[in-house]
Scaffold this active site. Sequence first.
Site, PDB file in Angstrom:
ATOM      1  N   CYS A  32       0.865  -1.182   0.000  1.00 25.58           N
ATOM      2  CA  CYS A  32       0.000   0.000   0.000  1.00 25.58           C
ATOM      3  C   CYS A  32       0.901   1.232   0.000  1.00 25.58           C
ATOM      4  O   CYS A  32       2.130   1.097   0.119  1.00 25.58           O
ATOM      5  CB  CYS A  32      -0.927   0.003   1.219  1.00 25.58           C
ATOM      6  SG  CYS A  32      -0.073  -0.243   2.777  1.00 25.58           S
ATOM      7  N   HIS A 181       3.163  -7.668  -8.060  1.00 25.81           N
ATOM      8  CA  HIS A 181       2.073  -8.057  -8.961  1.00 25.81           C
ATOM      9  C   HIS A 181       2.489  -9.129  -9.986  1.00 25.81           C
ATOM     10  O   HIS A 181       2.151  -9.056 -11.167  1.00 25.81           O
ATOM     11  CB  HIS A 181       1.541  -6.816  -9.704  1.00 25.81           C
ATOM     12  CG  HIS A 181       1.481  -5.588  -8.867  1.00 25.81           C
ATOM     13  ND1 HIS A 181       1.155  -5.610  -7.533  1.00 25.81           N
ATOM     14  CD2 HIS A 181       1.724  -4.285  -9.163  1.00 25.81           C
ATOM     15  CE1 HIS A 181       1.208  -4.376  -7.034  1.00 25.81           C
ATOM     16  NE2 HIS A 181       1.548  -3.550  -7.987  1.00 25.81           N
ATOM     17  N   ASP A 249      -2.955  -2.373  -2.336  1.00 28.00           N
ATOM     18  CA  ASP A 249      -2.454  -1.365  -3.271  1.00 28.00           C
ATOM     19  C   ASP A 249      -3.200  -0.036  -3.120  1.00 28.00           C
ATOM     20  O   ASP A 249      -3.103   0.847  -3.970  1.00 28.00           O
ATOM     21  CB  ASP A 249      -2.505  -1.814  -4.722  1.00 28.00           C
ATOM     22  CG  ASP A 249      -1.672  -0.879  -5.599  1.00 28.00           C
ATOM     23  OD1 ASP A 249      -2.073  -0.622  -6.749  1.00 28.00           O
ATOM     24  OD2 ASP A 249      -0.655  -0.354  -5.106  1.00 28.00           O
TER      25      ASP A 249
HETATM   26  O1  LIG Z   1       0.881   1.055  -7.001  1.00 31.75           O
HETATM   27  C1  LIG Z   1       1.326   0.168  -7.735  1.00 31.75           C
HETATM   28  O2  LIG Z   1       1.884  -0.863  -7.315  1.00 31.75           O
HETATM   29  C2  LIG Z   1       1.210   0.349  -9.168  1.00 31.75           C
HETATM   30  C3  LIG Z   1       1.467   1.532  -9.819  1.00 31.75           C
HETATM   31  C4  LIG Z   1       2.182   2.675  -9.327  1.00 31.75           C
HETATM   32  C5  LIG Z   1       3.269   2.626  -8.513  1.00 31.75           C
HETATM   33  O3  LIG Z   1       3.640   1.530  -7.936  1.00 31.75           O
HETATM   34  C6  LIG Z   1       4.111   3.814  -8.230  1.00 31.75           C
HETATM   35  O4  LIG Z   1       3.786   4.925  -8.640  1.00 31.75           O
HETATM   36  O5  LIG Z   1       5.127   3.613  -7.569  1.00 31.75           O
HETATM   37  C7  LIG Z   1       1.068   1.568 -11.218  1.00 31.75           C
HETATM   38  O6  LIG Z   1       0.997   0.484 -11.829  1.00 31.75           O
HETATM   39  O7  LIG Z   1       0.827   2.687 -11.722  1.00 31.75           O
END
Ligand SMILES: O=C(O)/C=C(\C=C(/O)C(=O)O)C(=O)O
Length: 294
Positions: A32, A181, A249
């Site tokens: 998160c 993921h 997340d």
């Molecule tokens: O939050 C997630 O894990 C996925 C995303 C973003 C980030 O992880 C981040 O900005 O660090 C995404 O796929 O845009």
Amino acid sequence: SEQKMDEDWLVFHPSPKKPDFKLPDGAVDAHCHVFGPSPAFPYAPERKYTPCNAGKDQLFALRDHLGFSRNVIVQATCHGKDNSAMVDACRSAGELARGVASVGADISAAELEDMHAAGVRGVRFNFVKRLVDATPKVVFLNIADKIQQFGWSIVVYFEAADLEELEPFLKQLPGIIVVDHMGRPDVTKAVTHPDFQRFIRLMEENENIWTKVTCPERLTVAGPPYDDVVPFYQTIVDQFEDRVLWGTDWPHPNMKSHMPDDGALVDYIPSIARTEAQQQKLLVTNPLRLYWGS
Ligand SMILES: O=C(O)/C=C(\C=C(/O)C(=O)O)C(=O)O
């Protein structure tokens, strides 16, 4: 001054349901973020998106609402290498939160010690091109060396198309590596497709590589209830139940198609980890071992 969120930004669900699935005692939301609130915690000039504000108090209220006991708060790219919002949230939560930071090669041992004292237990290397500009791999290798003295792990975020090229680098990294993921498989290709089999083989051949069985809302093509994604999670949990983590997340950066209800996401856990033993490992044993050293 206030930094306005992107026009097309979907804000996190305002009133997530109480999950039907009762989380085991001590469950950890192991992926998160906190965003700002800016201007107190400004977003990075080099960011590729501007999120809504989503501060620690809202994260902890969600934790309690869903029935989690702890959080692992992962630095998001919108804050770049300014980890202050995440570190502040870890400090506020004490033993109930750990953090994963984004740092540069110039990070000092003293800065790492300060972050460790606040509850940081890892760094994140991001390879997703829509989120960050490329960083030379030698920089990541230097950072990986610097954190070994603290026993930290490394979270890596990449897309499936990049795994083949990244694999030799991933195998060079010391310590525990956690793939966000599942490396974002293309779920329009079967679990048996060579692309996902490459990821399975990576985990089979490298005992130090873990993954998060997270973000069906990002990976799905079919949409809720994410039937196209669940078989990928089941394959991973069934084969690597000691090396998996789960997280909401929240606050779900860069979701454009829909915004999941976090309580509904929790209700998918029994279809991802189908036995109580798997759920206990996924939600309690594994994250406590990795981030609380217990
Ligand atoms: O939050 C997630 O894990 C996925 C995303 C973003 C980030 O992880 C981040 O900005 O660090 C995404 O796929 O845009």
